[in-house]
Design a protein around this motif. Structure first.
Motif, PDB file in Angstrom:
ATOM      1  N   ILE A 441       0.587  -1.014   0.299  1.00  0.00           N
ATOM      2  CA  ILE A 441       0.039   0.179   0.010  1.00  0.00           C
ATOM      3  C   ILE A 441       0.996   1.184  -0.301  1.00  0.00           C
ATOM      4  O   ILE A 441       0.620   2.181  -0.626  1.00  0.00           O
ATOM      5  N   VAL A 442       2.027   1.265   0.725  1.00  0.00           N
ATOM      6  CA  VAL A 442       2.984   2.161   0.691  1.00  0.00           C
ATOM      7  C   VAL A 442       3.297   2.652  -0.213  1.00  0.00           C
ATOM      8  O   VAL A 442       3.567   3.815  -0.916  1.00  0.00           O
ATOM      9  N   THR A 443       3.607   1.959  -1.505  1.00  0.00           N
ATOM     10  CA  THR A 443       4.559   1.431  -2.312  1.00  0.00           C
ATOM     11  C   THR A 443       3.419   2.254  -3.387  1.00  0.00           C
ATOM     12  O   THR A 443       3.941   3.122  -4.232  1.00  0.00           O
ATOM     13  N   LEU A 444       2.405   1.714  -3.734  1.00  0.00           N
ATOM     14  CA  LEU A 444       1.024   2.151  -3.794  1.00  0.00           C
ATOM     15  C   LEU A 444       0.459   3.999  -4.291  1.00  0.00           C
ATOM     16  O   LEU A 444       0.455   5.086  -4.895  1.00  0.00           O
ATOM     17  N   GLY A 486       5.973  16.434   0.684  1.00  0.00           N
ATOM     18  CA  GLY A 486       5.514  15.676   1.420  1.00  0.00           C
ATOM     19  C   GLY A 486       5.512  14.297   1.739  1.00  0.00           C
ATOM     20  O   GLY A 486       5.680  13.463   2.783  1.00  0.00           O
ATOM     21  N   ILE A 487       4.181  13.941   0.658  1.00  0.00           N
ATOM     22  CA  ILE A 487       4.191  12.808   0.906  1.00  0.00           C
ATOM     23  C   ILE A 487       4.901  11.477   0.729  1.00  0.00           C
ATOM     24  O   ILE A 487       5.028  10.002   1.271  1.00  0.00           O
ATOM     25  N   ILE A 488       5.889  11.828  -0.580  1.00  0.00           N
ATOM     26  CA  ILE A 488       7.415  10.545  -0.403  1.00  0.00           C
ATOM     27  C   ILE A 488       8.530  10.480   0.366  1.00  0.00           C
ATOM     28  O   ILE A 488       8.700   9.317   0.803  1.00  0.00           O
ATOM     29  N   ASP A 489       8.467  12.230   0.796  1.00  0.00           N
ATOM     30  CA  ASP A 489       9.195  11.982   2.548  1.00  0.00           C
ATOM     31  C   ASP A 489       8.725  10.354   3.469  1.00  0.00           C
ATOM     32  O   ASP A 489       9.315  10.420   4.238  1.00  0.00           O
ATOM     33  N   GLY A 490       7.187  10.763   3.790  1.00  0.00           N
ATOM     34  CA  GLY A 490       6.665  10.147   4.575  1.00  0.00           C
ATOM     35  C   GLY A 490       6.919   8.414   4.249  1.00  0.00           C
ATOM     36  O   GLY A 490       6.871   7.968   5.154  1.00  0.00           O
ATOM     37  N   LYS A 495       8.321   3.098   5.097  1.00  0.00           N
ATOM     38  CA  LYS A 495       9.349   2.257   4.765  1.00  0.00           C
ATOM     39  C   LYS A 495      10.751   1.396   5.684  1.00  0.00           C
ATOM     40  O   LYS A 495      10.343   0.364   5.797  1.00  0.00           O
ATOM     41  N   GLU A 496      10.744   2.469   6.300  1.00  0.00           N
ATOM     42  CA  GLU A 496      11.793   2.115   6.978  1.00  0.00           C
ATOM     43  C   GLU A 496      11.530   1.687   8.210  1.00  0.00           C
ATOM     44  O   GLU A 496      12.396   0.809   9.164  1.00  0.00           O
ATOM     45  N   ARG A 497      10.361   2.244   8.650  1.00  0.00           N
ATOM     46  CA  ARG A 497       9.979   1.761  10.494  1.00  0.00           C
ATOM     47  C   ARG A 497       9.267   0.100   9.670  1.00  0.00           C
ATOM     48  O   ARG A 497       9.316  -0.481  10.972  1.00  0.00           O
ATOM     49  N   ILE A 498       8.749  -0.179   8.570  1.00  0.00           N
ATOM     50  CA  ILE A 498       8.168  -1.539   7.986  1.00  0.00           C
ATOM     51  C   ILE A 498       9.854  -2.239   7.996  1.00  0.00           C
ATOM     52  O   ILE A 498       9.348  -3.359   8.073  1.00  0.00           O
ATOM     53  N   GLU A 500      12.090  -2.299   9.295  1.00  0.00           N
ATOM     54  CA  GLU A 500      12.927  -2.622  11.223  1.00  0.00           C
ATOM     55  C   GLU A 500      12.027  -3.663  11.348  1.00  0.00           C
ATOM     56  O   GLU A 500      12.400  -4.791  12.238  1.00  0.00           O
ATOM     57  N   ILE A 501      10.456  -3.294  12.140  1.00  0.00           N
ATOM     58  CA  ILE A 501       9.475  -4.712  11.853  1.00  0.00           C
ATOM     59  C   ILE A 501       9.866  -5.599  11.299  1.00  0.00           C
ATOM     60  O   ILE A 501       9.750  -6.509  12.175  1.00  0.00           O
ATOM     61  N   GLN A 502      10.005  -5.762  10.169  1.00  0.00           N
ATOM     62  CA  GLN A 502       9.919  -6.830   9.767  1.00  0.00           C
ATOM     63  C   GLN A 502      11.535  -7.775   9.982  1.00  0.00           C
ATOM     64  O   GLN A 502      11.230  -8.770  10.025  1.00  0.00           O
ATOM     65  N   GLN A 503      12.057  -7.104  10.334  1.00  0.00           N
ATOM     66  CA  GLN A 503      13.566  -8.003  10.899  1.00  0.00           C
ATOM     67  C   GLN A 503      14.079  -7.932  12.245  1.00  0.00           C
ATOM     68  O   GLN A 503      14.041  -8.574  12.328  1.00  0.00           O
ATOM     69  N   SER A 504      13.027  -7.145  13.098  1.00  0.00           N
ATOM     70  CA  SER A 504      12.288  -7.486  14.362  1.00  0.00           C
ATOM     71  C   SER A 504      11.781  -9.017  14.643  1.00  0.00           C
ATOM     72  O   SER A 504      12.200 -10.074  15.021  1.00  0.00           O
TER      73      SER A 504
END
Length: 601
Positions: A441-444, A486-490, A495-498, A500-504
């Protein structure tokens, strides 16, 4: 020892023969025969008379109960017929109330049409009253059969309920009918407004119902309105009243069924009083079903007159058979007395032989008693030791069983932990799949923002080329491009947080799977240990059971030894009295000889 037991057997047989022969010759033959015959025949007559009296009593009571049950079932059948009448009235009334031509005729006040409808219904059914009323409960012109036009029946409970929109069955007077079963139904126009009512009824005072019960079921029947007889098959006639306050209160006030005996006009009846209950719960009358008790007594008397002669005949024949049998027994007494003398001589010889051997047997029995006492003491000591062993084995078996139960609980808890850990792993994997969906969804969103940024850039170019006219549009395009950035930066941060969650999540899955493997290993070790403890438990149970069996056997052996010892002591005491008994037998032999001579006479 064997010779001693053989001597005891000879003594016992001889004593038995002596006792039998002594009793055989103790009385006078002829008088005894007559007395015995009289006693037997008298006892048989007394027993047969008692049986007959008891049987007649049981039969009378049973027949009375069966008759009462029959009356109850007949009353239920009568109410079933009454219910069939009610269903007929309900079907006819409800069907006529929804006829379009009736609704139209009542709206228009068309008397001829109403008269035609009444004629149709009265000709196609056996109802004894039909009435179409207006909203005030007055019979419409042309709307009555066996009831006058213009008659107000608003006070009739069924009509009153129908005028309020409720259908219902009632037992009450209606028009010129002094007591009827009636059904009332509201008539409505197509919009639901009340036009009036339809009422149909059967007359319960014409005698058709009570005669149906009398001829069809051979019972007396009465229809009551309150306590007044409206129609009856009894000789008291219609219009008389029931003067039993108990029945009136039980049926009319408490609304219960009364079953029991009742006297009407000096005649006793087995009777049932059924309440006649309207749909609104009111009880306005009763239905009486009964059987004359004199008919029941006639049947019982007929059975008695048949049973008693047959019973007396059986008693007389049985007495004759016993008399002839006793005569035959008297003929055999003489042959018994002839053999009595020879038996007496044999008895004297046996007594002498017994006296000679009794001293020898006494010494042998004393030695056996001493040996058995030593054996009994030894058995008791062994039983005590084995009992201690059995107690230890039982305690060991109990401890092992307790250990196995605790181990089984630990294994069960390990299984629960393994299952919970697996559920955690499955939940983490499910979370990872949902995170992947969020990533898509984020990619979209990022792709849409890139396109919006490109579109905004092109819009800025178009606004610049438009000069002063495109100034405002240029500002909007710039804001859109800034928002897209702003949306692209967000989305980049998301993506970075996702990631990190996937690694954890992956690390947690690996750790959980490692823990699961260790838990499974613990489960397998516990299961293996449980199997070993189970084997130990089985062995301890077998040991305890074997020890218990040995204890039981030893105890049984000790008890048997004690019993044998007691028996031998009794035999020893018997041997000491044996000589005295032999002398008594010799004296009795002389008396027996005298008795045998008396029997020969």
């Amino acid at each position: 020892m064997l010779s001693f037991l053989g001597t005891l057997e000879n003594k016992e047989n001889s004593c038995m023969r002596f006792t039998f022969l002594k009793n055989a010759g103790a009385g006078n033959g002829s008088s005894m025969l007559r007395r015995v015959t009289g006693i037997i025949v008298g006892s048989m007559m007394l027993g047969m008379v008692s049986v007959v009296i008891l049987s007649i009593t049981v039969f009378s009571n049973g027949y009375m109960r069966n008759t009462q049950n029959l009356i109850v079932h007949t009353a239920e059948g009568a109410m079933g017929i009454m219910n069939d009448w009610a269903l007929t009235l309900k079907g006819l009334t409800s069907a006529s109330a929804v006829r379009p031509d009736l609704v139209q005729a009542m709206r228009d006040g068309d008397a001829e049409q109403l008269r035609e409808i009444v004629s149709t219904f009265s000709g196609s059914s056996d109802v004894e009253l039909i009435a179409f009323t207006d909203r005030t409960g007055v019979v419409l012109p042309g709307g009555g059969y066996n009831i006058d036009e213009g008659t107000s029946i608003q006070d009739h409970a069924g009509v009153s309920d129908a005028l309020k929109g409720r259908e219902g069955l009632t037992f009450e007077p209606l028009g010129d009918i002094s007591y009827a079963i009636a059904f009332s139904f509201p008539v409505r126009d197509p919009s639901g407004g009340l036009l009036g009512t339809v009422v149909s009824a059967y007359d319960l005072t014409t005698g058709s119902f009570v005669e149906l019960m009398k001829n069809g079921f051979d019972v007396e029947c009465t229809v009551f309105r309150g306590g007044e007889r409206m129609e009856t098959t009894l000789d008291v006639g219609a219009g008389s009243r029931l003067d039993n306050p108990v029945i009136l209160r039980e049926v009319l006030e408490e609304k219960n069924i009364f079953v029991g005996r009742n006297t009407v006009n000096g005649i006793s009846y087995l009777s049932v009083y059924q309440p006649l209950t309207s749909d609104n719960g009111d009880v306005s009358g009763m239905l009486f079903i009964a059987k004359d008790l004199s008919d029941v007594r006639k049947i019982a008397s007929t059975v008695i007159l048949v049973v008693i002669p047959y019973t007396l005949l059986i008693v007389i024949l049985s007495g004759l058979v016993i008399f002839f049998a006793m005569n035959r027994m008297r003929g055999r007494e003489r042959s018994v007395s002839e053999s009595l003398l020879s038996e007496t001589q044999s008895l004297v010889v046996v007594a002498r032989e017994t006296a000679a051997t009794s001293q020898e047997q006494s010494t042998a029995v004393k030695k056996i008693v001493a040996t058995m006492e030593d054996n009994n003491d030894l058995s008791e000591n062994i039983a005590v030791k084995i009992k201690d062993v059995s107690a230890v084995a039982g305690k060991a078996s109990g401890d092992v069983s307790d250990g196995v139960e605790r181990l089984e609980k630990n294994v069960a808890q390990l299984h629960e932990i393994a299952a919970a850990n697996q559920n955690t792993i499955d939940g983490i994997k499910n979370l990872g799949e949902k995170i992947d969906n969020i990533w898509d969804i984020v990619t979209l969103i990022n792709s849409v923002a890139d396109q919006a940024k490109i579109i905004a850039f092109n819009a800025e170019l178009e606004a610049s080329s438009a000069g002063e006219a495109g100034k405002n549009f240029h500002i909007v395009a710039a804001e859109i491009r800034r928002l897209a950035d702003g949306i692209i930066d967000g989305t980049k941060e998301i993506k970075e947080r996702i990631s990190e969650i996937q690694q954890s999540s992956d690390s947690l899955i690996l750790a959980s799977e490692s823990g699961t493997e260790k838990i499974q290993s613990g489960v397998e070790n516990a299961r293996s240990l449980s199997e070993r403890f189970a084997s130990i438990k089985n062995a301890s149970e077998v040991t305890a059971a074997s020890a218990g069996d040995i204890t039981t056997i030893i105890q049984q052996q000790a008890a048997a030894s004690e019993q044998i010892l007691m028996t031998i002591k009794q035999i020893a005491a018997g041997v000491e009295n044996f000589t005295t008994a032999t002398n008594n037998i010799s004296s009795a032999s002389q008396k027996l000889k005298t008795i045998s001579e008396q029997l020969k006479e």
